[in-house]
Scaffold this active site. Structure first.
Site, PDB file in Angstrom:
ATOM      1  N   ARG A  20      13.296  28.976  62.988  1.00  0.00           N
ATOM      2  CA  ARG A  20      13.568  29.198  61.556  1.00  0.00           C
ATOM      3  C   ARG A  20      13.960  30.641  61.247  1.00  0.00           C
ATOM      4  NH1 ARG A  20       9.555  25.600  57.830  1.00  0.00           N
ATOM      5  NH2 ARG A  20      10.340  23.587  58.503  1.00  0.00           N
ATOM      6  N   ASP A 124       4.678  30.236  41.263  1.00  0.00           N
ATOM      7  CA  ASP A 124       4.990  30.115  42.691  1.00  0.00           C
ATOM      8  C   ASP A 124       5.156  31.534  43.240  1.00  0.00           C
ATOM      9  OD1 ASP A 124       6.054  27.559  44.529  1.00  0.00           O
ATOM     10  OD2 ASP A 124       6.770  29.506  45.246  1.00  0.00           O
TER      11      ASP A 124
HETATM   12  C1  LIG Z   1       5.859  21.906  49.129  1.00  0.00           C
HETATM   13  S1  LIG Z   1       5.917  22.965  47.739  1.00  0.00           S
HETATM   14  C2  LIG Z   1       4.829  22.088  46.622  1.00  0.00           C
HETATM   15  C3  LIG Z   1       5.486  21.768  45.295  1.00  0.00           C
HETATM   16  C4  LIG Z   1       4.708  20.856  44.348  1.00  0.00           C
HETATM   17  N1  LIG Z   1       3.386  21.372  44.073  1.00  0.00           N
HETATM   18  C5  LIG Z   1       4.625  19.443  44.884  1.00  0.00           C
HETATM   19  O1  LIG Z   1       3.547  19.017  45.293  1.00  0.00           O
HETATM   20  O2  LIG Z   1       5.649  18.754  44.896  1.00  0.00           O
HETATM   21  C6  LIG Z   1       4.912  24.340  48.273  1.00  0.00           C
HETATM   22  C7  LIG Z   1       5.144  25.624  47.477  1.00  0.00           C
HETATM   23  O3  LIG Z   1       4.089  26.547  47.772  1.00  0.00           O
HETATM   24  C8  LIG Z   1       4.606  27.851  47.619  1.00  0.00           C
HETATM   25  N2  LIG Z   1       3.685  28.804  48.284  1.00  0.00           N
HETATM   26  C9  LIG Z   1       3.477  29.006  49.603  1.00  0.00           C
HETATM   27  N3  LIG Z   1       2.559  29.983  49.789  1.00  0.00           N
HETATM   28  C10 LIG Z   1       2.172  30.399  48.557  1.00  0.00           C
HETATM   29  C11 LIG Z   1       1.253  31.384  48.072  1.00  0.00           C
HETATM   30  N4  LIG Z   1       0.551  32.146  48.919  1.00  0.00           N
HETATM   31  N5  LIG Z   1       1.118  31.536  46.737  1.00  0.00           N
HETATM   32  C12 LIG Z   1       1.830  30.772  45.863  1.00  0.00           C
HETATM   33  N6  LIG Z   1       2.705  29.828  46.255  1.00  0.00           N
HETATM   34  C13 LIG Z   1       2.883  29.645  47.580  1.00  0.00           C
HETATM   35  C14 LIG Z   1       5.985  27.766  48.282  1.00  0.00           C
HETATM   36  O4  LIG Z   1       6.842  28.797  47.814  1.00  0.00           O
HETATM   37  C15 LIG Z   1       6.433  26.345  47.837  1.00  0.00           C
HETATM   38  O5  LIG Z   1       7.260  26.407  46.684  1.00  0.00           O
END
Ligand SMILES: C[S@@+](CC[C@H](N)C(=O)[O-])C[C@H]1O[C@@H](n2cnc3c(N)ncnc32)[C@H](O)[C@@H]1O
Length: 255
Positions: A20, A124
């Protein structure tokens, strides 16, 4: 990545991580991964940390994902016609979850099943997804779980160059506030929420980080409030007392 944003990968993920990041390292003209780590560590990284988080996590999301949570929320909220209602979509990605809740609450308000004082905060760690979320333009495929009625009421269909896209109507967009927040850092008081969605983000964290994140997030939930995680995310280990309701849904008990 673990220290700063909580991401944790086992050794078996090494090939995935390098595949990646390899293209990015090459594109930046760097010698190797050590140089990339040095860049991430430098205070003047030009937002590279954000790029790395985006490459290493998935932002996958769609409207009314895990629909049983929305049905459950609807039944729990019905009749709450007095007082205000506040919802937090933590790790909201492109905003699909927040706008799904907004559609549900708007419908419930129209039907007189909740009052009109409701607000949604969506946060986010990725600026890229937040920017896109506030524009609220989606491929129609991501709206596949939205009923025809709701599509008509809350979405504007694109045509010509925008064929296949839909934009959320301003009246719904104005009910959702977006902001940047790192779940792995202390949270400046956000206010207290009646409902928190923390779905499909815990998968990136190791067990101690998961526990710390969940407890941190739960300090922002009112006692008696509802807490949702992804149904595939297993049990939540945390200090905050919770009552399990349905898979992935919990009520915060008074401490
Ligand atoms: C798979 S998405 C989940 C979206 C939504 N909650 C759902 O269930 O469909 C995961 C998100 O977590 C965010 N993320 C990852 N690490 C994070 C952190 N330390 N603090 C806040 N957001 C984070 C990523 O940027 C990503 O947009």
């Amino acid at each position: 990545m673990h220290e700063t944003v909580g991401l944790s990968f086992t050794d078996s993920k090494k090939p995935l991580i390098s595949s990646r990041l390899a293209a990015r390292v090459q594109r930046l003209g760097l010698e190797d991964f050590n140089d990339y780590v040095a860049l991430l560590r430098s205070s003047d990284d030009g937002g590279e940390l954000q790029v790395a988080v985006d490459l290493l996590t998935t932002n996958e999301t769609y409207f009314f994902r895990e629909p049983q949570h929305y049905d459950f929320l609807e039944s729990e909220l019905t009749g709450k016609t007095r007082g205000s209602l506040s919802v937090w979509s933590a790790a909201c990605s492109f905003g699909d979850e927040a706008y799904s809740v907004a559609m549900l609450l708007c419908d419930m308000q129209r039907a007189g099943r909740i009052g009109d004082e409701w607000t949604i905060l969506a946060t986010d760690i990725s600026d890229r997804v937040l920017q896109s979320a506030s524009q609220a333009i989606y491929p129609q495929e991501r709206l596949r779980n939205v009923t025809a009625d709701r599509l008509k009421r809350y979405c504007l269909r694109g045509d010509g160059e925008s064929d296949g896209l839909a934009q959320i109507q301003p009246k719904l967009r104005e009910r959702v506030r977006f902001g940047w927040l790192n779940l792995c850092r202390p949270i400046e008081s956000l206010g207290s929420f009646d409902v928190i969605f923390l779905r499909n983000v815990l998968i990136y964290f190791d067990a101690p980080t998961k526990r710390a994140v969940v407890d941190r997030v739960l300090t922002e939930l009112k006692p008696g409030g509802l807490f949702f995680i992804g149904t595939a995310e297993g049990r939540v280990a945390c200090r905050t007392p919770l009552k399990s309701l349905i898979p992935g849904a919990f009520r915060k008990l008074p401490e």
